[in-house]
Design a protein around this motif. Structure first.
Motif, PDB file in Angstrom:
ATOM      1  N   GLY A  99       0.798  -1.217   0.000  1.00 29.40           N
ATOM      2  CA  GLY A  99       0.000   0.000   0.000  1.00 29.40           C
ATOM      3  C   GLY A  99       0.827   1.261   0.000  1.00 29.40           C
ATOM      4  N   GLU A 100       2.098   1.141  -0.396  1.00 27.89           N
ATOM      5  CA  GLU A 100       2.992   2.302  -0.375  1.00 27.89           C
ATOM      6  C   GLU A 100       3.432   2.729  -1.766  1.00 27.89           C
ATOM      7  OE1 GLU A 100       6.171   1.090   2.148  1.00 27.89           O
ATOM      8  OE2 GLU A 100       4.966   1.193   3.987  1.00 27.89           O
ATOM      9  N   GLU A 101       2.934   2.061  -2.801  1.00 30.57           N
ATOM     10  CA  GLU A 101       3.369   2.394  -4.160  1.00 30.57           C
ATOM     11  C   GLU A 101       2.265   2.040  -5.150  1.00 30.57           C
ATOM     12  OE1 GLU A 101       3.739  -1.607  -3.281  1.00 30.57           O
ATOM     13  OE2 GLU A 101       5.142  -0.179  -2.382  1.00 30.57           O
ATOM     14  N   GLU A 102       2.367   2.631  -6.345  1.00 30.51           N
ATOM     15  CA  GLU A 102       1.394   2.331  -7.390  1.00 30.51           C
ATOM     16  C   GLU A 102       1.541   0.881  -7.838  1.00 30.51           C
ATOM     17  OE1 GLU A 102       1.596   5.080 -10.606  1.00 30.51           O
ATOM     18  OE2 GLU A 102       1.083   6.818  -9.350  1.00 30.51           O
ATOM     19  N   LEU A 103       0.468   0.369  -8.413  1.00 27.76           N
ATOM     20  CA  LEU A 103       0.434  -1.032  -8.790  1.00 27.76           C
ATOM     21  C   LEU A 103      -0.218  -1.167 -10.164  1.00 27.76           C
ATOM     22  CD1 LEU A 103       1.136  -3.788  -7.438  1.00 27.76           C
ATOM     23  CD2 LEU A 103      -1.238  -3.878  -6.671  1.00 27.76           C
ATOM     24  N   SER A 154      -9.960   1.700   2.296  1.00 28.02           N
ATOM     25  CA  SER A 154      -9.370   3.037   2.339  1.00 28.02           C
ATOM     26  C   SER A 154      -8.089   3.098   1.507  1.00 28.02           C
ATOM     27  CB  SER A 154      -9.074   3.424   3.791  1.00 28.02           C
ATOM     28  OG  SER A 154      -8.428   4.681   3.859  1.00 28.02           O
ATOM     29  N   LEU A 155      -7.240   2.077   1.636  1.00 27.95           N
ATOM     30  CA  LEU A 155      -5.991   2.048   0.867  1.00 27.95           C
ATOM     31  C   LEU A 155      -6.254   1.779  -0.614  1.00 27.95           C
ATOM     32  CD1 LEU A 155      -3.697   0.172   3.382  1.00 27.95           C
ATOM     33  CD2 LEU A 155      -3.237   2.423   2.399  1.00 27.95           C
ATOM     34  N   VAL A 156      -7.189   0.902  -0.903  1.00 31.13           N
ATOM     35  CA  VAL A 156      -7.528   0.620  -2.302  1.00 31.13           C
ATOM     36  C   VAL A 156      -8.063   1.879  -2.982  1.00 31.13           C
ATOM     37  CG1 VAL A 156      -9.156  -0.656  -3.758  1.00 31.13           C
ATOM     38  CG2 VAL A 156      -7.854  -1.862  -2.001  1.00 31.13           C
ATOM     39  N   ARG A 157      -8.888   2.629  -2.273  1.00 32.63           N
ATOM     40  CA  ARG A 157      -9.397   3.886  -2.833  1.00 32.63           C
ATOM     41  C   ARG A 157      -8.284   4.929  -2.977  1.00 32.63           C
ATOM     42  NH1 ARG A 157     -14.502   4.712  -3.760  1.00 32.63           N
ATOM     43  NH2 ARG A 157     -16.083   3.248  -2.998  1.00 32.63           N
ATOM     44  N   ARG A 158      -7.401   4.980  -2.001  1.00 33.78           N
ATOM     45  CA  ARG A 158      -6.308   5.966  -2.056  1.00 33.78           C
ATOM     46  C   ARG A 158      -5.479   5.780  -3.324  1.00 33.78           C
ATOM     47  NH1 ARG A 158      -2.243   5.770   2.860  1.00 33.78           N
ATOM     48  NH2 ARG A 158      -4.227   6.171   3.922  1.00 33.78           N
ATOM     49  N   VAL A 193     -10.848   4.220  10.380  1.00 31.99           N
ATOM     50  CA  VAL A 193     -10.345   5.162   9.369  1.00 31.99           C
ATOM     51  C   VAL A 193     -11.424   6.148   8.934  1.00 31.99           C
ATOM     52  CG1 VAL A 193      -8.567   3.598   8.514  1.00 31.99           C
ATOM     53  CG2 VAL A 193     -10.857   3.545   7.486  1.00 31.99           C
ATOM     54  N   LYS A 194     -12.629   6.020   9.529  1.00 28.64           N
ATOM     55  CA  LYS A 194     -13.742   6.952   9.261  1.00 28.64           C
ATOM     56  C   LYS A 194     -14.104   6.979   7.769  1.00 28.64           C
ATOM     57  CE  LYS A 194     -13.501   8.029  13.594  1.00 28.64           C
ATOM     58  NZ  LYS A 194     -14.439   7.380  14.542  1.00 28.64           N
ATOM     59  N   LEU A 195     -14.142   5.819   7.173  1.00 26.91           N
ATOM     60  CA  LEU A 195     -14.472   5.714   5.756  1.00 26.91           C
ATOM     61  C   LEU A 195     -15.966   5.955   5.571  1.00 26.91           C
ATOM     62  CD1 LEU A 195     -12.988   4.939   3.080  1.00 26.91           C
ATOM     63  CD2 LEU A 195     -13.883   2.625   3.432  1.00 26.91           C
ATOM     64  N   ALA A 196     -16.322   6.884   4.692  1.00 22.57           N
ATOM     65  CA  ALA A 196     -17.727   7.212   4.455  1.00 22.57           C
ATOM     66  C   ALA A 196     -18.299   6.464   3.264  1.00 22.57           C
ATOM     67  CB  ALA A 196     -17.887   8.717   4.254  1.00 22.57           C
ATOM     68  N   GLU A 197     -17.511   6.313   2.211  1.00 22.98           N
ATOM     69  CA  GLU A 197     -17.960   5.633   0.993  1.00 22.98           C
ATOM     70  C   GLU A 197     -17.530   4.181   1.055  1.00 22.98           C
ATOM     71  OE1 GLU A 197     -19.488   4.135  -1.880  1.00 22.98           O
ATOM     72  OE2 GLU A 197     -19.934   6.291  -1.747  1.00 22.98           O
TER      73      GLU A 197
END
Length: 224
Positions: free
Chosen positions: A68-72, A92-96, A138-142
């Protein structure tokens, strides 16, 4: 060409073994992209050791961990394995990193993806299916998921007492539910859902449930 989506209910390696074998056949030697990011970073080394222990004996030799620290770039991989942990953290990380649409495109192009527990919920219609299991720190809304499981919401770690909750969810979202115990696993290809055991999966709608015995197939849109 539709890919295949492998969904594990959240048990240990002995519980997902039939699914793991089929997934390994699809992936071959690799490369396999492994996502342990539903877990806290201090557990990633443990996760990496575990994934090699499970899949190297099945012939998957090239396993590359995404932290989760680099593009894929998903098309670079023969398969993707999305592990368990906290589903809100995972999404949250997938969306980021903007990976929901690439995941959909990967499956649509014939790719194979396995989700275990949190990973399975992510591959369904919406991860609020785990609201009774996971904290949303992480307070994810979506909470919309990848939605690559033939329109189903995925309930993992299913117990009989969860059925009323699953029926309400199906009625609220007008979606069918795949309810998976820790020993229930399925493969989704297009609109076909095949149980691979060792326990039956459940297809749940607002009107009730139908058991899907290992080796049998249900088709999305068919009556419950």
């Amino acid at each position: 060409m539709n890919g295949r989506v492998f969904l594990a209910g959240g048990g240990g390696p002995e519980d997902s073994q039939p699914l793991d074998v089929e997934f390994a056949r699809a992936v071959g030697a690799g490369p396999l992209s492994y996502w342990p990011v539903a877990m806290e970073p201090d557990r990633h080394a443990e996760c990496q050791a575990w994934i090699h222990q499970v899949f190297e004996p099945l012939g998957v030799r090239d396993i590359r961990m995404w932290t989760g620290e680099e593009e894929l770039s998903l098309p670079d991989y023969r398969g993707i394995y999305i592990g368990g942990g906290n589903t809100y953290r995972l999404l949250s990380l997938v969306r980021r990193w903007g990976l929901l649409e690439p995941l959909r495109a990967y499956v649509a192009a014939g790719g194979v993806v396995l989700g275990g527990s949190a990973g399975a919920a992510l591959l369904g219609a919406d991860i609020n299916t785990v609201a009774h299991l996971d904290r949303n720190d992480v307070k994810l809304a979506e909470t919309g998921g990848a939605d690559v499981a033939a329109g189903h919401g995925i309930f993992v770690h299913h117990r009989d007492s969860d059925l009323p909750r699953e029926m309400v969810w199906a009625a609220t979202y007008h979606r069918p539910v795949l309810a998976l115990t820790e020993r229930a696993n399925v493969i989704v290809s297009g609109n076909a859902v095949t149980a691979v055991g060792p326990e039956p999966a459940l297809v749940v709608t607002s009107g009730g449930r139908r058991k899907l015995a290992p080796g049998t197939t249900s088709y999305a849109g068919s009556p419950a």
